[in-house]
Structures are given as C-alpha cells and as structure tokens.
Motif scaffolding. Structure first.
Motif: not given
Lengths: 291, 423
Positions: A117-121, A126-131, A140-150
């Motif tokens: 669920x969180x990976x999808x959010x 298509x994530x809700x947070x980035x929406x 949009x933030x690439x939460x899995x690619x950026x160090x701090x964001x991840x």
C-alpha cells in the motif's frame, strides 16, 4: 524433588531460547571466521571478514542508512505516540476504548500488505502523495530513487507499524500518574501545557527510556520494509540508497552465498546493539539518579 | 499434591522437547497407502500449472505438492536455505541467472546422468543443455524454456507518433541499435514521451546477450567483463538511450501500469515476456505487435529443473521432469503461456510455424521466436554472473534516474563489480 519443579516450569523457555536464540547467535560468531558457502565448502580465514567489512564502503553506506532511517522513524514516532496517548487519556473522550484498540490495527496488519500500500501511495507516476504534491506544483518525487526520500518512505512505514504500540505503552503510564499531582500543579497555577512539561514528562521518564531502548534495538534491525521495496534484487535501490545493515547481511548471505561475510555483518550489528544498549542503560541510570 | 506437581513439571519440560522434535520431523511425508508425494518448488511465470494438473490426473499414485516461491530471487533464496540445512524438495526450478551459482556446488544435487539424462539430452538445444551441466560433468538440471529476443511494440502509439506500424517495416526501421535510438528520438519528438520502458531492460539486457561471451570467457576463472567489447557496447548504448527512456523500472508497479497506459511503446521481449505483458495489460489486446530485435540474436531467461541430493524419490522426480520437459509438453506450455520450447525438433513443425498471438495483433510469434532462437550463439555463464550483472546494471539505473553522472559511469560500474566480487 520440589526444588527442581520451578526449573522444569521455566525450562520450555530456556530450551527453546537455547536452540533458536543462543545457539544461532554463538554459531554466527563461529561462521564469521570462515569463508563459508552455505551449499559448498568452508575455509577458516580468521578475522579477514571483519577487516574486509570495515574497508567495504557498502557497509558504511548501510550503517549510515540504518541510522538515518532509525532517527527519521523513531523521533517523530515517539513524539506522535506521546501526543496521541495524551489525547486518548482525556476523560471526556467518547468511545475511548474503540480509539485505543484501533491504535493497534497497523501493528497487527501484515508488513507485506502495508509495504504494498505504501509503495503504491508513494509511487512516482501514479502515487497519491505525488498527485497531491502536484497540486502545489511540487514533484513528482521519485521516492525510491532519491536517498533522503527513500529514507523518508521506509521511516514512514516503520512509524506506521509501531506508533500504536508506543502510544498504548505511554497511555498505560499516563493512567498510572496519580491525579493529585495534577491537582497540586493546577493549584500552583500551572496550565495544561505546563502540567504536561513539568508533571507528565518527568513521570513518564522511565517509560520514555524504555521505548527509546526498544525502538533503538528494533530500528537498527529494520529489514522487511526495505527488502520488500527492493525488488528486483537485494541491494536496496540501484545506489544502495535504502539498504540497511540487515538487508546488506541478507544480500551477502542468501543472495551471494557469502555466509561468513554475512555473519561478520551480523556480529558487528550485534556488537553495535550491545553498545547502544549499554549507552542507553548508563544514560537512563544517570537520568533517574538526578532526582 | 507433590506427585501432581512433579507430573506437571515433567509435562511442561516434555512439551518443550516435543515441540523441538516436531520441528525435526516435519517434511518428508509419504502417505500410508503407498502413494508418493513429490515436493516441487517453482516460481512465477513458468506456466506449468496445467501441466501439473494433467500429470496429477494421469499418475494417481503420485501427489504433486507444488510450492510457488513467487519470484526467481525468492526461489533461489529458499532453496539456498533448504540446501544449507541439508534438506530440499524433490524438484527445484532454478532461474538461469542463478544456475551457475548453484551448479558450482554440484554435490547438492543428483547427477541426472545416473537417472538417464543422457537419453534425453539430444532432444534439447545443445547450449541450453550445457547451462545445466556442472564443471565436473554432472548434469544438475534439465532445461525448461528458452528466451530468444524480439521487440514488443504498441502499434497504436507508433501510429500516433507517425511511425510505421507493420512489423516488417518496424523491424526495418532499426537494423542497428543506433538506428533504434534514432527511432526513439523521433518518437519522443512526436509524443514527448520515452519510447522504451527503461534502458537496462530493453537496451543493456538485450545487447549484452548478443555477443559470443558475456562476463566470463571459457571457464569460471576467466573473468572478461572489463575487457569484453560487447559489455562495454551494451553499457554505452544504454547510457545513450537514457533520453528515449520512460525511466520505468522493470517489474515495478509503474512498469505494469505503464503497459496499460501507454507510458512507453517498446520493450525488449524474450518469449516468456509476451505472457507477462498480456497478463499485465489485458485491456491492450490487439494493440501490440512483435518486431525483430536490432542486430543479433541472444538468449535471455529460462530455468533448469533440478533434483536436490536429499530427495527421497529421485526416480519418480526424474520421470516427472522428463515428462514435463518433453517436446509435447513444452509445446502445450508454449501454446498456453508463450514460454518457448528448448527442444529444436518442434521449431519447424506446423504447431510452431503456424502459431500466432491474438494479443499481439495476430503476429506469427511462433516463427519469430523460432528464428530468433535458432540464431543464438552459446555463452558461458560463470558462478558470479548474476552478481556482476547486478553491479553493472545498478550503475545504469542510477544514471537513468539522474542519481549519477554519465561521465565516469563505466569506471563506477567496474569499481562496483570489484567491490561485489570481493565481498
């Protein structure tokens, strides 16, 4: 014969602990001294795994990630838990038990489900947070690619899983504070906020120390969340940006068949946790003797 | 009272021991009526479910207990754990990326030559068979499907970008990888979107498999990843292709959604990938087609079926594998799931040559993959293959995501490999 009975009663725990806890731990120390292929040969190499490990930048990277994720998850989590406990302790709260019980729902939900669920959010496209961020012209933030964001992503999942547990512990402690202390404070002219700072926090001190210790031990071993996010592969992102120590251990041991090296990571992690627990213990003893 | 206390105490201690004993005796397990249980470990995408059901029906004395580990990684990890603990199922599938790592320790598996593997060897592609043979000559695994390479593309998106949609014309657009990147630039100019899903999937994985060797020369001591021109070429092409990428990581949620939503129009597709696409994006039936891959043929994917040394029923397990990977069954698997057979006698048969896919606009996927597979040159795969591959592809992904500069990326990749091989 009566003297033996108590030992027999507690034997189940100790037998199981010896087999599933103590033996694996000691065996890990032994394996760490070998070049050990889990399905192949073993060669004794002494402390080489450790010297390799300390010069391995992947280890330091994993250590940094682990601490960063630990701080990002534990600090907001305990503050949030304290705040929620205070709310739930309010005598005028209706359906108090319903709210209290619901705090545990994230804790009893499967981590796998939570991660999906969180990976999808937090999804990039298509994530809700980035929406939502997009409405404010951010991302949009690439939460899995950026160090701090991840790290924020992993920490959020850890926080989600554990905040309810800590809230209930704080709540139990809050309810144990005698009412007359608050009454005395009120008579002395302390308002709600001052009561919280000068009565609540000091009374909760032992419990806060307990939650910090438990969160530290747990936080240094964060594994499932980064593992499930890290797909395909076990490196915790292409740049190992969210690979924690335990995931690094798993990658080396089970992904790359390096049980010796993986065990060396495990031993190092064990010693780190011991060191942290000792520091915690000394600090807490000092704090409680301040009174 | 005293006696009662003692009994309770003994019971408590006994319960603990019973619990431990219970752990030890789990597994194994044949039924009392003489039926044999075969434990079979597979992972997703192998397309074997109907075959399992059929075997079960035809062999009432055998009970198949199939465990699907999910992904190939999870499967390899659980098999490692089982083998390290001196256990294992009766049949274990191992994805090709992990095969070299496992067959480097052939003592964990039954040498299938002792069960008659020699007799079925000739029905498989030579090089595909060799992928299951250990350095000491032991046959560790029987091949399942073969990958082959082709390019899956969206005809509707190509039409919208003003590109040809006919599969022969599309194939003619990109005889070389440089041409392919140029088409991508045209696509991007027309639509503003990336043409390929990501560069490590559709460029690097394809190009690196088109040479005569990959990361190893002829044996496990001969590491050539840093000298092999094909690896460097694949790496550089992947970086050149970053501007035409939609930066959608393989097997991610965005990737699956992107197939449906048209976030990218092309992806490199070994035969098994066609099934994945049709399952993930059923709403796009008839909007896809299959064209040739630029330049050369290559193999990507496939698995081996092995019998761990601790299997209680090696003969039955081998008979099962022999049946499952017979040309007839492989054909049925291909027809139902798209996993392409590793048994060449089928390639010129009408069953393959006349096989078209409705999902891919009735493309003749049978002959397309048959042609692609026939042209594959064997590549030696060494034990650290997958580790080297991850180390290199991680750097490509980082450049693609803008986390690393393209300048100096090759040196970073080499350094990554050195660290990975040491650890």
């Amino acid at each position: 014969m009566d003297a033996a009975a108590p030992y027999a009663y507690i034997a189940p725990f100790f037998v199981i602990f010896a087999v599933f806890g103590l033996f694996p731990t000691l065996f890990t120390f032994y394996v760490a001294l070998f070049d050990w292929n889990p399905i192949g040969g073993q060669t004794f190499i002494g402390l080489k795994n450790f010297t390799d490990l300390f010069s391995d930048e992947r280890f330091w990277n994993a250590l940094r990630n682990t601490f960063s994720i630990w701080v990002l998850s534990t600090v907001p989590q305990l503050i949030l838990a304290l705040f929620l406990a205070q709310l739930l302790n309010n005598v005028r709260l209706k359906f108090a038990n319903l709210f209290r019980m619901s705090m545990l729902v994230p804790y009893i939900t499967s981590v796998v489900a939570t991660t999906i669920v969180f990976a999808s959010l937090f999804g990039r496209d298509y994530g809700l947070i980035n929406g939502a961020l997009g409405l404010f012209g951010v991302g949009p933030i690439d939460f899995k690619a950026d160090t701090l964001a991840s790290h924020i992503l992993v920490s959020t999942m850890v926080l989600w899983r554990w905040f309810g547990y800590n809230t209930l512990i704080y709540l139990a402690a809050l309810q144990a504070i005698p009412k007359d202390v608050y009454e005395a404070a009120a008579i002395d002219g302390a308002g709600g906020f001052k009561q919280f700072i000068f009565v609540t926090i000091p009374s909760l001190r032992p419990v806060i120390i307990f939650t910090v210790v438990v969160s530290t031990i747990g936080g240094l071993q964060v594994f499932t969340e980064p593992l499930l996010l890290s797909s395909p592969g076990l490196t915790g992102g292409a740049g190992r940006q969210y690979q924690t120590l335990t995931l690094f251990l798993y990658e080396q041991g089970f992904g790359n068949f390096q049980f010796g090296y993986g065990s060396a990571i495990g031993v190092t992690l064990f010693l780190l946790i011991v060191a942290f627990s000792v520091i915690n213990f000394l600090l807490s003893r000092r704090i409680s003797s301040d009174d | 009272m005293k006696a009662k206390k003692k009994i309770t105490a003994i019971l408590a201690g006994g319960a603990a021991l019973a619990l431990l004993a219970g752990c030890a005796s789990a597994g194994g397990g044949d039924q009392a009526d003489g039926k044999i249980t075969l434990n079979v470990w597979t992972f997703g995408g192998m397309g074997l479910d109907e075959a399992f059901a059929q075997y079960q029906e035809e062999n009432p004395n055998i009970t198949l207990k199939v465990t699907n580990a999910g992904g190939a990684d999870e499967q390899a990890q659980s098999l490692t754990t089982a083998l390290a603990g001196g256990k294992g199922p009766d049949v274990a599938a191992i994805e090709i990326g992990y095969m070299a790592q496992f067959k480097a320790q052939p003592q964990n598996f039954i040498d299938l030559n002792t069960l008659g593997a020699e007799d079925i060897k000739d029905s498989f592609l030579d090089w595909r068979w060799e992928q299951g043979v250990a350095a000491n000559g032991a046959v560790v695994g029987i091949p399942t499907d073969v990958g082959g390479l082709a390019m899956a593309y969206r005809t509707d998106l190509f039409a919208a970008a003003g590109l040809p949609t006919d599969r022969d014309e599309v194939s003619a657009l990109w005889p070389t990888w440089d041409d392919f990147i140029k088409v991508g630039e045209d696509y991007k100019a027309a639509t503003g979107k990336g043409m390929v899903d990501n560069v490590s999937n559709s460029i690097y994985n394809a190009v690196v498999r088109q040479g005569d060797e990959m990361y190893y020369g002829n044996d496990e001591t001969d590491l050539v990843y840093d000298k092999n021109k094909q690896v460097r070429k694949a790496f550089d092409l992947a970086l050149d292709a970053v501007p035409i990428s939609s930066r959608t990581g393989s097997f991610s949620e965005e990737w699956n959604a992107g197939m449906n939503n048209g976030d990218f129009a092309v992806l490199a597709a070994p035969a098994w990938m066609t099934t994945y696409i049709s399952q993930q994006a059923p709403s796009t039936t008839g909007k896809w087609d299959v064209a040739a891959v630029p330049e050369d043929a290559g193999n990507w994917g496939g698995s081996q079926l092995t019998i761990p040394a601790k299997s209680a029923h090696p003969e039955e397990a081998f008979a099962f594998i022999q049946w499952l990977m017979s040309p007839e069954q492989q054909l049925a698997i291909f027809q139902a799931h798209g996993n392409f057979p590793s048994t060449p006698e089928l390639y010129d048969s009408a069953d393959i040559q006349d096989f078209t896919s409705e999902f891919f606009s009735d493309a003749p996927v049978g002959p397309i993959y048959a042609k692609s597979v026939k042209a594959i040159k064997p590549i030696y795969e060494g034990p650290q293959q997958r580790i080297i591959d991850t180390a290199i592809q991680n750097v490509i992904n980082q450049v693609e995501n803008g986390e690393e500069p393209a300048a100096g990326a090759w040196d970073a990749a080499l350094k990554n490999v050195t660290t990975a091989l040491k650890g």
